[in-house]
Each structure stands twice: as structure tokens, then as C-alpha cells.
Design a protein around this motif. Structure first.
Motif, mmCIF file in Angstrom:
data_model
loop_
_atom_site.group_PDB
_atom_site.id
_atom_site.type_symbol
_atom_site.label_atom_id
_atom_site.label_comp_id
_atom_site.label_asym_id
_atom_site.label_seq_id
_atom_site.Cartn_x
_atom_site.Cartn_y
_atom_site.Cartn_z
ATOM 1 N N LYS A 78 -24.064 -33.073 -23.099
ATOM 2 C CA LYS A 78 -24.522 -34.205 -24.230
ATOM 3 C C LYS A 78 -23.795 -35.595 -23.580
ATOM 4 O O LYS A 78 -22.856 -35.616 -22.981
ATOM 5 C CB LYS A 78 -23.638 -33.792 -25.489
ATOM 6 C CG LYS A 78 -24.004 -34.744 -26.420
ATOM 7 C CD LYS A 78 -23.454 -34.280 -28.022
ATOM 8 C CE LYS A 78 -23.690 -35.429 -29.010
ATOM 9 N NZ LYS A 78 -23.017 -34.899 -30.036
ATOM 10 N N ILE A 79 -24.558 -36.436 -23.933
ATOM 11 C CA ILE A 79 -24.200 -38.009 -23.644
ATOM 12 C C ILE A 79 -24.601 -38.780 -24.680
ATOM 13 O O ILE A 79 -25.583 -38.530 -25.368
ATOM 14 C CB ILE A 79 -24.821 -38.387 -22.327
ATOM 15 C CG1 ILE A 79 -24.173 -39.938 -21.957
ATOM 16 C CG2 ILE A 79 -26.287 -38.637 -22.594
ATOM 17 C CD1 ILE A 79 -22.729 -39.783 -21.421
ATOM 18 N N GLU A 80 -23.575 -39.802 -24.986
ATOM 19 C CA GLU A 80 -24.082 -40.743 -26.085
ATOM 20 C C GLU A 80 -23.841 -42.207 -25.363
ATOM 21 O O GLU A 80 -22.945 -42.401 -24.835
ATOM 22 C CB GLU A 80 -23.274 -40.801 -27.133
ATOM 23 C CG GLU A 80 -23.277 -41.661 -28.328
ATOM 24 C CD GLU A 80 -22.383 -41.633 -29.617
ATOM 25 O OE1 GLU A 80 -21.947 -42.478 -29.986
ATOM 26 O OE2 GLU A 80 -22.025 -40.487 -30.031
ATOM 27 N N GLY A 99 -17.256 -40.927 -20.997
ATOM 28 C CA GLY A 99 -17.344 -41.716 -19.858
ATOM 29 C C GLY A 99 -17.447 -41.098 -18.526
ATOM 30 O O GLY A 99 -18.277 -41.464 -17.783
ATOM 31 N N ARG A 100 -16.785 -39.847 -18.476
ATOM 32 C CA ARG A 100 -16.633 -39.063 -17.298
ATOM 33 C C ARG A 100 -18.030 -38.487 -16.824
ATOM 34 O O ARG A 100 -18.107 -38.523 -15.721
ATOM 35 C CB ARG A 100 -15.633 -38.121 -17.277
ATOM 36 C CG ARG A 100 -16.054 -36.988 -18.258
ATOM 37 C CD ARG A 100 -14.837 -35.693 -18.328
ATOM 38 N NE ARG A 100 -15.449 -34.779 -19.234
ATOM 39 C CZ ARG A 100 -15.267 -34.749 -20.728
ATOM 40 N NH1 ARG A 100 -14.533 -35.925 -21.166
ATOM 41 N NH2 ARG A 100 -15.520 -33.792 -21.285
ATOM 42 N N SER A 101 -18.812 -38.469 -17.767
ATOM 43 C CA SER A 101 -20.138 -37.825 -17.444
ATOM 44 C C SER A 101 -20.958 -39.102 -16.891
ATOM 45 O O SER A 101 -22.213 -38.902 -16.227
ATOM 46 C CB SER A 101 -20.695 -37.351 -18.591
ATOM 47 O OG SER A 101 -20.197 -36.315 -19.110
ATOM 48 N N ALA A 102 -20.821 -40.463 -17.054
ATOM 49 C CA ALA A 102 -21.736 -41.503 -16.883
ATOM 50 C C ALA A 102 -21.247 -42.190 -15.442
ATOM 51 O O ALA A 102 -20.882 -43.288 -15.642
ATOM 52 C CB ALA A 102 -21.756 -42.289 -18.069
ATOM 53 N N LYS A 103 -21.430 -41.631 -14.402
ATOM 54 C CA LYS A 103 -21.113 -41.762 -13.283
ATOM 55 C C LYS A 103 -22.239 -42.728 -12.593
ATOM 56 O O LYS A 103 -23.438 -42.425 -13.096
ATOM 57 C CB LYS A 103 -20.460 -40.905 -12.361
ATOM 58 C CG LYS A 103 -19.176 -40.161 -12.719
ATOM 59 C CD LYS A 103 -18.710 -39.181 -11.769
ATOM 60 C CE LYS A 103 -17.410 -38.600 -12.428
ATOM 61 N NZ LYS A 103 -16.795 -37.470 -11.533
ATOM 62 N N GLU A 118 -30.383 -44.411 -16.299
ATOM 63 C CA GLU A 118 -29.393 -44.210 -15.081
ATOM 64 C C GLU A 118 -28.591 -45.293 -14.983
ATOM 65 O O GLU A 118 -28.761 -46.309 -15.297
ATOM 66 C CB GLU A 118 -30.604 -44.612 -13.750
ATOM 67 C CG GLU A 118 -29.697 -44.128 -12.465
ATOM 68 C CD GLU A 118 -30.698 -44.460 -11.377
ATOM 69 O OE1 GLU A 118 -30.049 -44.136 -10.008
ATOM 70 O OE2 GLU A 118 -31.762 -44.426 -11.443
ATOM 71 N N VAL A 119 -27.220 -44.728 -15.028
ATOM 72 C CA VAL A 119 -26.256 -45.610 -14.625
ATOM 73 C C VAL A 119 -26.240 -46.287 -13.227
ATOM 74 O O VAL A 119 -26.209 -45.711 -12.230
ATOM 75 C CB VAL A 119 -24.772 -44.851 -14.959
ATOM 76 C CG1 VAL A 119 -23.570 -45.511 -14.475
ATOM 77 C CG2 VAL A 119 -24.846 -44.115 -16.104
ATOM 78 N N ASN A 127 -17.329 -50.054 -19.528
ATOM 79 C CA ASN A 127 -18.671 -50.198 -20.002
ATOM 80 C C ASN A 127 -19.565 -49.836 -18.553
ATOM 81 O O ASN A 127 -19.292 -50.124 -17.681
ATOM 82 C CB ASN A 127 -18.998 -51.648 -20.650
ATOM 83 C CG ASN A 127 -18.291 -51.700 -21.873
ATOM 84 O OD1 ASN A 127 -17.736 -50.786 -22.379
ATOM 85 N ND2 ASN A 127 -18.485 -53.027 -22.565
ATOM 86 N N ARG A 128 -20.764 -49.442 -19.134
ATOM 87 C CA ARG A 128 -21.689 -49.240 -17.991
ATOM 88 C C ARG A 128 -22.940 -50.175 -18.217
ATOM 89 O O ARG A 128 -23.234 -50.690 -19.258
ATOM 90 C CB ARG A 128 -22.352 -47.596 -18.279
ATOM 91 C CG ARG A 128 -21.546 -46.596 -17.514
ATOM 92 C CD ARG A 128 -20.019 -46.327 -17.949
ATOM 93 N NE ARG A 128 -19.698 -45.276 -17.404
ATOM 94 C CZ ARG A 128 -18.371 -45.107 -17.389
ATOM 95 N NH1 ARG A 128 -17.328 -45.680 -18.098
ATOM 96 N NH2 ARG A 128 -17.729 -43.964 -16.642
#
Length: 341
Positions: A78-80, A99-103, A118-119, A127-128
Motif C-alpha cells: 500500500k502507498i498513499e 515514505g520508505r516505500s517511495a524511493k 514514478e518517484v 517530499n517526493r
């Protein structure tokens, strides 16, 4: 000046969790900025305090359903994402949770693939920067998949999403509502215009920085967040004409106020303009454009209560807030209103 000078005791039970059934039946505290005198009214009574020839300035920004809940493209975790502001094209700055998932390089999907992300960069503040991929019109995709990003102090689900929009909202781009405007109904606005009061619009896209706590002890050390604004020539002309003939400019909300005070010159004249503002208004500032203010009741030690205290003095405003707590006014986004005359 110390940030602690703007602290007050607020019982949690006074934080409004839902809007009233009728927008303009909220309570209205009227504060005289010259004497500190307080009157208790209903919001629909605001028309009695506006005079023919005055101009009411409202922020017509519209809150985006910017909260996206999805999954990692490969693992399904899951991501938000919460979209904060558009950089260019389909590139956005966003908050990510967790945040750790959004590399950088990670890809995510929303609504069975109707929207993908895509990050491409992680900023110093965490922030991303993300790139979005979709088919069709982005606004329609977002309306279908996104959710309304309610403030962190509202814990109840909002059944009717439109209640977190003003009735005159138009320009999409905010992560939060300009809440002073939530009290207006179309019927009340018609009555105001029929009385000969001008209604004009500015646009300031409210960012989540409006909820960011002040983490320094001294006000002058605070780094104010930046937000995008626009003012049309038609609106500027009406504002300037109002001031020229000696009528009053009534700003609806701190966002309208920050926009006008950013644009106004030393003589209080405004002109068509757009850009980014990080203006920080706190006691000592001299207002150039606005004369009166309609606003909600704000968080302790927030930049918003500091702005309000600049117009009516810190002593009068803090006394009014103590009175609001005593009289059990409802606070924050879905709460009651104050008119500083």
C-alpha cells in the motif's frame, strides 16, 4: 516577539469535526479592532456589517481530491500520495506515506492502472517529486480516483465532499480549503450584492503549509511556506476604485489577505498579477489594502492567529479567543467565524 505569546487553552471538544447543516447558521463573533468590544451574532448577520459601496474579496480556489491511495506496481504494498503542487506537465511534488516505500525509481498504480506514478526525486524535506501517467484528461482521472485531503485535526469522515468547498470555488489547485468562505451560501451572496456591495475574487492555492506548526521560539525566525496566487485586472480595478472613494475592503480569510497584501504597493493600490508569495504577517506589519477581515478561529501559536492579531492587536484577539472558548464557539475549518471590523 515570542510564539508562546499566541498560545491559549483549547479544549479538544471545541474542534469542529463536521460542518453545520446550513453553512450560514454558524456563529459569528464580531470584534471591534479599535475598542476590543465583542458582539455575538449568526453568520447570516454579516450583511448588517457591510455597507453599500464596500468590496468583499473572496478566494475562489478549489480543493483538489489530491489524496491518492494505491499499490506498489510489483509487490502490491500500500502507498498513499498527497499531491501538493504541480511542477510542470505531469510532474508533481507530493507527500508519500509510508515514505520508505517511495524511493527513486519506484513505480505505483492507482485505480487498477488508470493512473500510475514514478518517484523521480526525493527532496531534502522528505517530499517526493513524482511523474504521473494516465490516459485522457487528468482532472477527470483525479476526480474519479482521488479523495479529499481533510485537515489532520478532523477525524470524522466527510460524507458530502462538496462541504469542504466554498460555493464559489472555481480554480482547482488547493490542498486545503479557504475555510472562512465555507460560511457563505449563494442566497447570502445574492443578498450582499443586492445591497450594493461588490464581490470580487482572488485566487490563492492553499498548501498544507497552512497546517504546519511554528517550530521556532521567536516569530521572526519562522520560515513561511510559499503559495501560488492570481489577481485579475477586473478585480484589481474594483478594489482600487473602492479605496479611492473611501469605502472599505473586507477580506474573506487569511488567504485573500495574504494575496492582497503581497500585491498592494505602499499606497494600497493593486494590479493584475500572479506569482508565489511567502508573505508572513505578524504584529508590527502595517496593512496596505485590507480594512476588515472575516476569518475562522485558528490554532494556538499558528501563523494565522498571528495575522489576525496584527489587524486587531494581540491583546484584543487573545481576549476574544478566551471569550470564544468560554462561550463554546466551534474552532478550525468547520468551526464558527469572526469578523474584525
Amino acid at each position: 516577539m515570542n510564539v508562546s505569546d499566541f498560545n491559549f487553552n483549547l479544549p479538544e471538544g471545541l474542534i469542529a469535526q463536521h460542518p453545520l447543516e446550513k453553512r450560514d447558521e454558524s456563529r459569528l463573533m464580531v470584534l471591534d479592532k479599535k475598542t476590543g468590544e465583542i458582539q455575538h451574532e449568526k453568520f447570516y448577520d454579516i450583511i448588517d456589517y457591510l455597507k453599500t459601496g464596500d468590496t468583499l474579496v473572496l478566494n475562489n480556489t478549489r480543493v483538489m481530491p489530491a489524496r491518492l491511495i494505491g499499490q506498489k506496481e510489483i509487490t502490491g504494498g500500500k502507498i498513499e500520495f498527497l499531491l501538493l503542487k504541480k511542477i510542470e506537465g505531469d510532474t508533481w511534488e507530493a507527500l508519500a506515506k509510508p515514505g520508505r516505500s517511495a524511493k527513486v525509481g519506484k513505480k505505483f498504480t492507482f485505480g487498477d492502472g488508470k493512473l500510475k506514478a514514478e518517484v523521480i526525486e526525493v527532496l531534502e524535506n522528505g517530499n517526493r517529486i513524482i511523474e504521473l501517467y494516465y490516459e485522457g484528461i487528468f482532472e477527470q482521472v483525479l476526480d474519479e480516483l482521488g479523495e479529499m485531503p481533510l485537515p489532520p485535526y478532523i477525524h470524522e469522515r466527510l460524507e458530502e465532499q462538496e462541504r469542504y468547498q466554498t460555493v464559489y470555488s472555481k480554480e482547482k489547485g488547493s490542498a486545503a480549503a479557504p475555510t472562512a468562505g465555507l460560511h457563505f451560501t449563494k442566497e447570502l451572496m445574492d443578498k450582499i450584492e443586492a445591497k450594493g456591495i461588490n464581490i470580487v475574487y482572488v485566487t490563492l492555492h492553499v498548501g498544507l503549509g497552512t497546517f504546519r506548526p511554528v517550530k521556532v521560539a521567536i516569530i521572526e525566525d519562522h520560515d513561511m511556506h510559499s503559495e501560488f496566487y492570481m489577481l485579475s485586472q477586473d478585480s484589481a480595478d474594483i478594489i482600487n476604485e473602492t479605496k479611492k472613494r473611501g469605502n472599505k475592503i473586507i477580506s474573506v480569510g487569511t488567504t485573500s489577505t495574504r494575496t492582497l497584501e503581497t500585491i498592494g504597493d505602499e499606497n494600497g493600490i493593486v494590479r493584475e498579477q500572479s506569482g508565489w508569495t511567502n508573505i508572513f504577517i505578524y504584529p508590527g506589519y502595517k496593512f496596505k489594502v485590507i480594512d476588515k477581515l472575516i476569518t475562522n478561529f485558528h490554532l494556538p501559536e499558528s501563523t494565522l492567529i498571528m495575522l489576525v492579531s496584527t489587524l486587531a492587536t494581540r491583546e484584543y484577539v487573545m481576549h476574544a479567543y478566551d471569550e470564544a472558548v468560554k462561550e463554546k464557539y466551534r474552532f478550525f475549518s468547520f468551526g464558527d467565524a469572526m469578523f474584525i471590523k
